[in-house]
Motif scaffolding. Structure first.
Motif, PDB file in Angstrom:
ATOM      1  N   ALA A  31      63.384  55.307 -33.778  1.00 50.56           N
ATOM      2  CA  ALA A  31      64.414  55.014 -34.772  1.00 50.56           C
ATOM      3  C   ALA A  31      64.343  55.997 -35.922  1.00 50.56           C
ATOM      4  O   ALA A  31      65.285  56.118 -36.693  1.00 50.56           O
ATOM      5  CB  ALA A  31      64.249  53.587 -35.279  1.00 50.56           C
ATOM      6  N   THR A  32      63.216  56.707 -36.039  1.00 54.80           N
ATOM      7  CA  THR A  32      63.052  57.677 -37.111  1.00 54.80           C
ATOM      8  C   THR A  32      62.729  59.048 -36.548  1.00 54.80           C
ATOM      9  O   THR A  32      62.228  59.177 -35.436  1.00 54.80           O
ATOM     10  CB  THR A  32      61.916  57.260 -38.063  1.00 54.80           C
ATOM     11  N   PRO A  82      65.371  58.059 -41.044  1.00 58.92           N
ATOM     12  CA  PRO A  82      66.006  57.385 -39.894  1.00 58.92           C
ATOM     13  C   PRO A  82      66.959  58.316 -39.158  1.00 58.92           C
ATOM     14  O   PRO A  82      67.521  59.245 -39.733  1.00 58.92           O
ATOM     15  CB  PRO A  82      66.759  56.229 -40.540  1.00 58.92           C
ATOM     16  N   GLN A  83      67.145  58.029 -37.869  1.00 66.60           N
ATOM     17  CA  GLN A  83      68.068  58.815 -37.053  1.00 66.60           C
ATOM     18  C   GLN A  83      69.495  58.295 -37.149  1.00 66.60           C
ATOM     19  O   GLN A  83      70.439  59.056 -37.119  1.00 66.60           O
ATOM     20  CB  GLN A  83      67.637  58.789 -35.588  1.00 66.60           C
ATOM     21  N   ARG A  84      69.640  56.983 -37.257  1.00 67.92           N
ATOM     22  CA  ARG A  84      70.977  56.373 -37.258  1.00 67.92           C
ATOM     23  C   ARG A  84      71.599  56.421 -38.657  1.00 67.92           C
ATOM     24  O   ARG A  84      70.936  56.156 -39.653  1.00 67.92           O
ATOM     25  CB  ARG A  84      70.912  54.927 -36.792  1.00 67.92           C
ATOM     26  N   VAL A  85      72.885  56.732 -38.720  1.00 67.71           N
ATOM     27  CA  VAL A  85      73.603  56.824 -39.988  1.00 67.71           C
ATOM     28  C   VAL A  85      73.577  55.484 -40.718  1.00 67.71           C
ATOM     29  O   VAL A  85      73.418  55.437 -41.947  1.00 67.71           O
ATOM     30  CB  VAL A  85      75.057  57.299 -39.755  1.00 67.71           C
ATOM     31  N   GLU A  86      73.692  54.396 -39.980  1.00 66.24           N
ATOM     32  CA  GLU A  86      73.691  53.067 -40.602  1.00 66.24           C
ATOM     33  C   GLU A  86      72.385  52.812 -41.342  1.00 66.24           C
ATOM     34  O   GLU A  86      72.372  52.216 -42.424  1.00 66.24           O
ATOM     35  CB  GLU A  86      73.908  51.976 -39.543  1.00 66.24           C
ATOM     36  N   ASP A  87      71.277  53.268 -40.764  1.00 66.92           N
ATOM     37  CA  ASP A  87      69.976  53.089 -41.406  1.00 66.92           C
ATOM     38  C   ASP A  87      69.846  53.956 -42.662  1.00 66.92           C
ATOM     39  O   ASP A  87      69.232  53.548 -43.643  1.00 66.92           O
ATOM     40  CB  ASP A  87      68.846  53.410 -40.430  1.00 66.92           C
TER      41      ASP A  87
END
Length: 94
Positions: A31-32, A82-87
């Motif tokens: 996730a990161t 984090p990898q995800r934009v939402e995170d």
């Protein structure tokens, strides 16, 4: 591997496992992002290249924490973005 002579030690064993960096257990991927020490050094994230101090570093520019715990948490966040934009948005709102 051949140059360091590790090929003769590692390859015959054929015991290789997939590596999941950071918190990527379960096969879903991490996730990161993984930011290595050399990258942190070259980008002058925690220490500048002139005198090794914190003046002018990214961490000094964004650190508005009031407690040692907050500083450690911010440091952990900077080292594992984090990898995800939402995170990313969630961290910005924290």
């Amino acid at each position: 591997l051949q140059r360091t002579l590790l090929d003769k030690q590692l390859l015959p064993r054929a015991e290789f496992a997939q590596w999941f960096p950071t918190d990527g257990e379960g096969g879903g991927g991490a996730a990161t992002l993984v930011v290595d020490g050399k990258t942190l050094q070259n980008l002058e994230v925690f220490a500048n290249s002139t005198d090794g101090g914190t003046k002018g570093t990214l961490f000094a520019a964004i650190d508005r924490t009031c407690t040692p715990f907050g500083k450690r948490e911010l440091r952990r966040w900077v080292c594992a973005p984090p990898q995800r934009v939402e995170d990313v948005v969630e961290r910005q709102d924290a």
